[in-house]
Enzyme design. Sequence first.
Site, PDB file in Angstrom:
ATOM      1  N   HIS A 174       1.045  -1.340   0.069  1.00 22.20           N
ATOM      2  CA  HIS A 174       0.008  -0.140  -0.036  1.00 22.20           C
ATOM      3  C   HIS A 174       0.760   1.139  -0.067  1.00 22.20           C
ATOM      4  O   HIS A 174       0.353   2.516   0.122  1.00 22.20           O
ATOM      5  CB  HIS A 174      -0.942   0.068   1.296  1.00 22.20           C
ATOM      6  CG  HIS A 174      -2.192  -0.977   1.171  1.00 22.20           C
ATOM      7  ND1 HIS A 174      -2.874  -0.907   0.066  1.00 22.20           N
ATOM      8  CD2 HIS A 174      -2.813  -1.567   2.144  1.00 22.20           C
ATOM      9  CE1 HIS A 174      -3.745  -1.807   0.276  1.00 22.20           C
ATOM     10  NE2 HIS A 174      -3.866  -1.886   1.633  1.00 22.20           N
ATOM     11  N   LYS A 227     -19.614  -5.341  -1.240  1.00 25.06           N
ATOM     12  CA  LYS A 227     -20.353  -5.330  -2.200  1.00 25.06           C
ATOM     13  C   LYS A 227     -19.676  -5.493  -3.555  1.00 25.06           C
ATOM     14  O   LYS A 227     -20.274  -6.251  -4.313  1.00 25.06           O
ATOM     15  CB  LYS A 227     -21.408  -3.998  -2.356  1.00 25.06           C
ATOM     16  CG  LYS A 227     -22.761  -3.967  -2.671  1.00 25.06           C
ATOM     17  CD  LYS A 227     -23.287  -2.601  -2.583  1.00 25.06           C
ATOM     18  CE  LYS A 227     -24.806  -2.585  -1.912  1.00 25.06           C
ATOM     19  NZ  LYS A 227     -25.362  -1.479  -1.731  1.00 25.06           N
TER      20      LYS A 227
HETATM   21  P1  PAP Z   1      -7.699  -3.691   1.586  1.00 27.06           P
HETATM   22  O1  PAP Z   1      -7.056  -2.571   0.588  1.00 27.06           O
HETATM   23  O2  PAP Z   1      -8.018  -3.433   2.548  1.00 27.06           O
HETATM   24  O3  PAP Z   1      -7.140  -5.008   0.964  1.00 27.06           O
HETATM   25  P2  PAP Z   1      -9.366  -3.849  -0.907  1.00 27.06           P
HETATM   26  O4  PAP Z   1      -9.320  -5.167  -1.441  1.00 27.06           O
HETATM   27  O5  PAP Z   1      -8.525  -2.887  -1.515  1.00 27.06           O
HETATM   28  O6  PAP Z   1      -9.063  -3.907   0.533  1.00 27.06           O
HETATM   29  O7  PAP Z   1     -10.927  -3.322  -0.932  1.00 27.06           O
HETATM   30  C1  PAP Z   1     -12.220  -3.767  -0.604  1.00 27.06           C
HETATM   31  C2  PAP Z   1     -13.101  -3.592  -1.807  1.00 27.06           C
HETATM   32  O8  PAP Z   1     -12.993  -4.437  -2.701  1.00 27.06           O
HETATM   33  C3  PAP Z   1     -14.492  -3.747  -1.436  1.00 27.06           C
HETATM   34  O9  PAP Z   1     -15.230  -2.847  -1.870  1.00 27.06           O
HETATM   35  P3  PAP Z   1     -16.775  -2.165  -1.515  1.00 27.06           P
HETATM   36  O10 PAP Z   1     -16.612  -2.023   0.006  1.00 27.06           O
HETATM   37  O11 PAP Z   1     -17.072  -1.278  -2.314  1.00 27.06           O
HETATM   38  O12 PAP Z   1     -17.508  -3.622  -1.558  1.00 27.06           O
HETATM   39  C4  PAP Z   1     -14.860  -5.266  -1.383  1.00 27.06           C
HETATM   40  O13 PAP Z   1     -16.191  -5.433  -1.649  1.00 27.06           O
HETATM   41  C5  PAP Z   1     -13.979  -5.293  -3.056  1.00 27.06           C
HETATM   42  N1  PAP Z   1     -13.650  -6.381  -3.437  1.00 27.06           N
HETATM   43  C6  PAP Z   1     -13.238  -7.700  -2.795  1.00 27.06           C
HETATM   44  N2  PAP Z   1     -13.305  -8.606  -3.372  1.00 27.06           N
HETATM   45  C7  PAP Z   1     -13.428  -8.284  -4.767  1.00 27.06           C
HETATM   46  C8  PAP Z   1     -13.608  -9.215  -5.880  1.00 27.06           C
HETATM   47  N3  PAP Z   1     -13.385 -10.292  -6.027  1.00 27.06           N
HETATM   48  N4  PAP Z   1     -14.121  -8.527  -7.001  1.00 27.06           N
HETATM   49  C9  PAP Z   1     -14.552  -7.084  -6.741  1.00 27.06           C
HETATM   50  N5  PAP Z   1     -14.772  -6.426  -5.836  1.00 27.06           N
HETATM   51  C10 PAP Z   1     -13.987  -6.975  -4.649  1.00 27.06           C
END
Ligand code: PAP
Length: 328
Positions: free
Chosen positions: A139, A290
């Site tokens: 990050h 989501k």
């Molecule tokens: P992190 O930086 O803490 O690892 P990160 O994975 O970048 O988090 O972000 C999480 C977001 O990615 C979430 O978005 P939302 O809150 O708007 O829903 C999560 O739902 C989304 N996310 C995780 N996995 C997937 C996936 N396989 N496809 C699409 N979006 C995803």
Amino acid sequence: MAAAPGEVSGGQGNGGVTAIAELTISSLPLETRCAPFPLRQHGGFWLPETFLPGLEAARARFEPRPSDVLLASFPKSGTTWLKALAFATLNRAAYPPSGEGHPLRRRGPHDCVQFLESALVVSDDMFASLPSPRLLSTHLPYSLLPEGVKADSSGCRIVYICRDPKDVLVSWWLFTKKALGTQDGPTNGGNKPMLSNGPYWRHVLEYWAESKRRPQKVLFLRYEEMTRETTSNVRKLAEFMGCPFSGEEEADGVPDAIVGLCSFDHLRSLEVNRNGANDFNIKNDSFYRKGVAGDWANYLSPEMAAQLDLVIDDELRSSGFSFATGGR
Ligand code: PAP
């Protein structure tokens, strides 16, 4: 013994590095509006205090290999998804995506691809024991990456994913409330919440500028485009990582199988992601909320959105970059 891709071997602790770094860290400007993470200003960015020893360790001791691939992102911009897609793509020979024994079916993406700024604090062996090509993540802003990763002579490739700031904000807000148990989101009682690792626009601009300067070394992806055209973006990712899909793989539907394996609905449905937790003891299910583009509209009023857009537009003016998808 070498660990399997994404698997981390044990090793000696590195308390020495942590202790030295702590002296410097305590003198950096402190920000407490990002509860529960105290942030310190370093190199123009507000970084979680807990990751600073890891940053120091990475900059001092990380030894890049020419075949390394580093997945870079601002928190909540698609890290988990990118980790899954890149891991499944890079390791598809050892682990066919439709195979029942695929590591992503029993380990979360964050456990398959470790963060540069956290793993080295635990052990120098963490990365050294991984076979090439290694897949790592960060990050950190581009300017704070280890010099060896950024050197023109380095073979390291970087994949960056960016996302609409309004969705990042909402995603972070809800994540801190759910996963970290903060009542009001990241405000700590103040009235101006902060995101960690920001300012976001600078984070994005640094990687974007580098992707323009060295497109063969830095691939710039957008979450919104990936939701629209996932398979073509996975092909782009595979090519960039030096492992394009063969005609036979295309005919066998391998790219689509990877997309299916890493889809939001599939990953979220797995036992490990419903009930498991990662190395930081954060429940895996909090990384799957989501998974769509534009959900900010359900949380921000038009006035709030316009205000945020204004700030961002102002910061991006004359940069040549736009968050609008399909933009430059
Ligand atoms: P992190 O930086 O803490 O690892 P990160 O994975 O970048 O988090 O972000 C999480 C977001 O990615 C979430 O978005 P939302 O809150 O708007 O829903 C999560 O739902 C989304 N996310 C995780 N996995 C997937 C996936 N396989 N496809 C699409 N979006 C995803």
